[in-house]
Design a protein around this motif. Structure first.
Motif, PDB file in Angstrom:
ATOM      1  N   GLU A   1      -8.373 -12.655  20.552  1.00 42.72           N
ATOM      2  CA  GLU A   1      -7.845 -12.726  21.926  1.00 42.72           C
ATOM      3  C   GLU A   1      -6.766 -13.800  22.026  1.00 42.72           C
ATOM      4  O   GLU A   1      -6.839 -14.731  22.824  1.00 42.72           O
ATOM      5  N   ILE A   2      -5.750 -13.664  21.215  1.00 42.75           N
ATOM      6  CA  ILE A   2      -4.736 -14.706  21.072  1.00 42.75           C
ATOM      7  C   ILE A   2      -3.794 -14.706  22.270  1.00 42.75           C
ATOM      8  O   ILE A   2      -3.147 -13.696  22.558  1.00 42.75           O
ATOM      9  N   PRO A   3      -3.671 -15.835  22.978  1.00 41.82           N
ATOM     10  CA  PRO A   3      -2.678 -15.905  24.052  1.00 41.82           C
ATOM     11  C   PRO A   3      -1.276 -15.892  23.451  1.00 41.82           C
ATOM     12  O   PRO A   3      -1.062 -16.416  22.347  1.00 41.82           O
ATOM     13  N   PRO A   4      -0.295 -15.294  24.139  1.00 33.53           N
ATOM     14  CA  PRO A   4       1.049 -15.148  23.576  1.00 33.53           C
ATOM     15  C   PRO A   4       1.663 -16.451  23.078  1.00 33.53           C
ATOM     16  O   PRO A   4       2.305 -16.478  22.020  1.00 33.53           O
ATOM     17  N   GLU A   5       1.429 -17.549  23.794  1.00 36.04           N
ATOM     18  CA  GLU A   5       2.056 -18.807  23.420  1.00 36.04           C
ATOM     19  C   GLU A   5       1.458 -19.418  22.149  1.00 36.04           C
ATOM     20  O   GLU A   5       2.051 -20.334  21.557  1.00 36.04           O
ATOM     21  N   GLU A   6       0.299 -18.918  21.716  1.00 38.99           N
ATOM     22  CA  GLU A   6      -0.343 -19.454  20.511  1.00 38.99           C
ATOM     23  C   GLU A   6      -0.238 -18.499  19.323  1.00 38.99           C
ATOM     24  O   GLU A   6      -0.737 -18.796  18.241  1.00 38.99           O
ATOM     25  N   MET A   7       0.416 -17.353  19.530  1.00 36.73           N
ATOM     26  CA  MET A   7       0.504 -16.351  18.476  1.00 36.73           C
ATOM     27  C   MET A   7       1.112 -16.918  17.195  1.00 36.73           C
ATOM     28  O   MET A   7       0.616 -16.679  16.089  1.00 36.73           O
ATOM     29  N   LYS A   8       2.167 -17.708  17.323  1.00 35.51           N
ATOM     30  CA  LYS A   8       2.843 -18.212  16.122  1.00 35.51           C
ATOM     31  C   LYS A   8       1.947 -19.149  15.321  1.00 35.51           C
ATOM     32  O   LYS A   8       2.022 -19.181  14.082  1.00 35.51           O
ATOM     33  N   ASN A   9       1.084 -19.913  15.996  1.00 39.53           N
ATOM     34  CA  ASN A   9       0.200 -20.832  15.278  1.00 39.53           C
ATOM     35  C   ASN A   9      -0.879 -20.079  14.507  1.00 39.53           C
ATOM     36  O   ASN A   9      -1.174 -20.407  13.357  1.00 39.53           O
ATOM     37  N   VAL A  10      -1.458 -19.060  15.150  1.00 36.57           N
ATOM     38  CA  VAL A  10      -2.490 -18.274  14.481  1.00 36.57           C
ATOM     39  C   VAL A  10      -1.908 -17.557  13.270  1.00 36.57           C
ATOM     40  O   VAL A  10      -2.497 -17.570  12.176  1.00 36.57           O
ATOM     41  N   PHE A  11      -0.740 -16.957  13.429  1.00 38.10           N
ATOM     42  CA  PHE A  11      -0.169 -16.215  12.313  1.00 38.10           C
ATOM     43  C   PHE A  11       0.458 -17.135  11.262  1.00 38.10           C
ATOM     44  O   PHE A  11       0.653 -16.715  10.128  1.00 38.10           O
ATOM     45  N   ARG A  12       0.716 -18.389  11.618  1.00 38.39           N
ATOM     46  CA  ARG A  12       1.079 -19.364  10.577  1.00 38.39           C
ATOM     47  C   ARG A  12      -0.109 -19.583   9.646  1.00 38.39           C
ATOM     48  O   ARG A  12       0.031 -19.590   8.418  1.00 38.39           O
ATOM     49  N   LEU A  13      -1.294 -19.743  10.216  1.00 32.90           N
ATOM     50  CA  LEU A  13      -2.492 -19.899   9.405  1.00 32.90           C
ATOM     51  C   LEU A  13      -2.775 -18.629   8.600  1.00 32.90           C
ATOM     52  O   LEU A  13      -3.161 -18.693   7.425  1.00 32.90           O
ATOM     53  N   TYR A  14      -2.572 -17.479   9.221  1.00 34.49           N
ATOM     54  CA  TYR A  14      -2.775 -16.191   8.547  1.00 34.49           C
ATOM     55  C   TYR A  14      -1.862 -16.072   7.330  1.00 34.49           C
ATOM     56  O   TYR A  14      -2.296 -15.696   6.232  1.00 34.49           O
ATOM     57  N   ASP A  15      -0.597 -16.430   7.502  1.00 33.10           N
ATOM     58  CA  ASP A  15       0.369 -16.328   6.409  1.00 33.10           C
ATOM     59  C   ASP A  15       0.070 -17.325   5.293  1.00 33.10           C
ATOM     60  O   ASP A  15       0.246 -17.021   4.104  1.00 33.10           O
ATOM     61  N   ILE A  16      -0.384 -18.525   5.662  1.00 25.86           N
ATOM     62  CA  ILE A  16      -0.745 -19.515   4.639  1.00 25.86           C
ATOM     63  C   ILE A  16      -1.855 -18.959   3.759  1.00 25.86           C
ATOM     64  O   ILE A  16      -1.800 -19.034   2.523  1.00 25.86           O
ATOM     65  N   ALA A  17      -2.869 -18.370   4.390  1.00 20.75           N
ATOM     66  CA  ALA A  17      -3.993 -17.816   3.631  1.00 20.75           C
ATOM     67  C   ALA A  17      -3.547 -16.644   2.762  1.00 20.75           C
ATOM     68  O   ALA A  17      -3.948 -16.528   1.598  1.00 20.75           O
ATOM     69  N   LYS A  18      -2.722 -15.788   3.317  1.00 23.54           N
ATOM     70  CA  LYS A  18      -2.298 -14.594   2.578  1.00 23.54           C
ATOM     71  C   LYS A  18      -1.454 -14.965   1.363  1.00 23.54           C
ATOM     72  O   LYS A  18      -1.528 -14.327   0.312  1.00 23.54           O
ATOM     73  N   GLN A  19      -0.651 -16.013   1.488  1.00 26.05           N
ATOM     74  CA  GLN A  19       0.262 -16.395   0.417  1.00 26.05           C
ATOM     75  C   GLN A  19      -0.340 -17.402  -0.564  1.00 26.05           C
ATOM     76  O   GLN A  19       0.167 -17.577  -1.668  1.00 26.05           O
ATOM     77  N   ASP A  20      -1.414 -18.039  -0.181  1.00 31.28           N
ATOM     78  CA  ASP A  20      -2.027 -19.050  -1.029  1.00 31.28           C
ATOM     79  C   ASP A  20      -2.531 -18.409  -2.323  1.00 31.28           C
ATOM     80  O   ASP A  20      -3.160 -17.355  -2.299  1.00 31.28           O
ATOM     81  N   VAL A  21      -2.273 -19.048  -3.458  1.00 28.10           N
ATOM     82  CA  VAL A  21      -2.708 -18.499  -4.736  1.00 28.10           C
ATOM     83  C   VAL A  21      -4.220 -18.629  -4.916  1.00 28.10           C
ATOM     84  O   VAL A  21      -4.825 -17.927  -5.735  1.00 28.10           O
ATOM     85  N   ALA A  22      -4.845 -19.543  -4.183  1.00 32.16           N
ATOM     86  CA  ALA A  22      -6.297 -19.695  -4.285  1.00 32.16           C
ATOM     87  C   ALA A  22      -6.981 -18.426  -3.795  1.00 32.16           C
ATOM     88  O   ALA A  22      -6.548 -17.799  -2.832  1.00 32.16           O
ATOM     89  N   GLY A  23      -8.050 -18.034  -4.460  1.00 27.96           N
ATOM     90  CA  GLY A  23      -8.754 -16.829  -4.080  1.00 27.96           C
ATOM     91  C   GLY A  23      -9.641 -17.036  -2.867  1.00 27.96           C
ATOM     92  O   GLY A  23      -9.924 -18.171  -2.458  1.00 27.96           O
ATOM     93  N   PHE A  24     -10.084 -15.923  -2.297  1.00 26.59           N
ATOM     94  CA  PHE A  24     -10.940 -15.987  -1.110  1.00 26.59           C
ATOM     95  C   PHE A  24     -12.257 -16.686  -1.402  1.00 26.59           C
ATOM     96  O   PHE A  24     -12.885 -17.243  -0.504  1.00 26.59           O
ATOM     97  N   GLU A  25     -12.670 -16.679  -2.675  1.00 29.04           N
ATOM     98  CA  GLU A  25     -13.928 -17.327  -3.042  1.00 29.04           C
ATOM     99  C   GLU A  25     -13.915 -18.809  -2.683  1.00 29.04           C
ATOM    100  O   GLU A  25     -14.931 -19.375  -2.272  1.00 29.04           O
ATOM    101  N   VAL A  26     -12.732 -19.418  -2.831  1.00 28.65           N
ATOM    102  CA  VAL A  26     -12.594 -20.844  -2.518  1.00 28.65           C
ATOM    103  C   VAL A  26     -12.851 -21.089  -1.041  1.00 28.65           C
ATOM    104  O   VAL A  26     -13.587 -21.999  -0.656  1.00 28.65           O
TER     105      VAL A  26
END
Length: 237
Positions: free
Chosen positions: A76-101
């Motif tokens: 339920e992301i408010p529009p003004e916080e969308m960029k912060n949530v998807f910044r975290l999303y992109d960091i996780a997606k691009q991080d070489v560390a696996g999901f196990e970590v």
């Protein structure tokens, strides 16, 4: 939506884009909210949903519109916080560390604080909600969630019950309640009352689920109520 303002403060503590890892995110959660355990647990839950959703999308290789919508239902992301949530999303997606970590760190953080890790089940429910949004839990998604569940400490039987609740759903109301198909009406009622108590909003808040993320709890209770209603209408054995 206070939790998103908190996530905004977290993002501001991270290194510039391209240099941040999700380990740095989790370290920032610990340090930034060191004196506030309640907020720290809520932020850790939020971060886990974001990170593991991103990793599941990468593992499956396909991000459908329905899955994105399901992700946003949970957050339920408010529009003004969308960029912060998807910044975290992109960091996780691009991080070489696996999901196990991430999964291991989340479990460790949970155990360090209270030893009560019911919140990890809420994370798994959220991942299933996203995975089945396009009408099918794909083999890679199921394997991903199963491995996460193992890291969280669920044994094979507990994961089987979780899988059946989400995948069989309305076709097997006993699975939704975590019961064998030969359970009596009395056993079904007792289990139903236990689940209602466990999923009361006060219980969820106590284990660190932010108010903004009660969508999963609402969906879970809807499934539990529907399952018990069906069983109660059937003739007693």
């Amino acid at each position: 939506m206070a939790i998103f303002a908190t996530l905004s403060a977290l993002v501001q503590q991270l290194p510039a884009s391209g240099r941040a890892t999700f380990s740095a995110v989790l370290d920032a959660v610990r340090s930034l909210f060191a004196g506030d355990r309640d907020t720290r647990r809520k932020v850790a839950f939020s971060v886990a949903i974001i990170a593991l959703s991103a990793k599941m999308a990468k593992a499956d290789g396909i991000v459908s519109t329905a899955e994105v919508s399901a992700f946003r239902q949970i957050l339920e992301i408010p529009p003004e916080e969308m960029k912060n949530v998807f910044r975290l999303y992109d960091i996780a997606k691009q991080d070489v560390a696996g999901f196990e970590v991430y999964a291991a760190r989340l479990r460790s953080m949970c155990e360090d604080e209270s030893g009560n890790c019911q919140i990890l089940s809420d994370v798994l429910d959220a991942l299933f909600h996203i995975a089945k949004a396009d009408g099918l839990v794909h083999e890679r998604e199921l394997a991903f969630i199963e491995e996460i569940a193992g890291i969280f400490g669920l044994d094979a039987a507990a994961f089987a019950r979780l899988r059946e609740r989400h995948i069989q759903g309305p076709d097997n109301p006993y699975a939704v309640l975590g019961l064998d198909a030969d359970a009596t009406h009395a056993e079904a009622r007792a289990q139903y009352l236990t689940l209602v108590k466990e999923n009361h909003p006060d219980r969820l808040a106590a284990r660190g689920v932010p108010d903004e993320f009660m969508f999963i709890a609402s969906e879970r209770m809807k499934a539990i109520n529907d399952a018990y209603t069906k069983i109660a209408k059937w003739p007693a054995a």
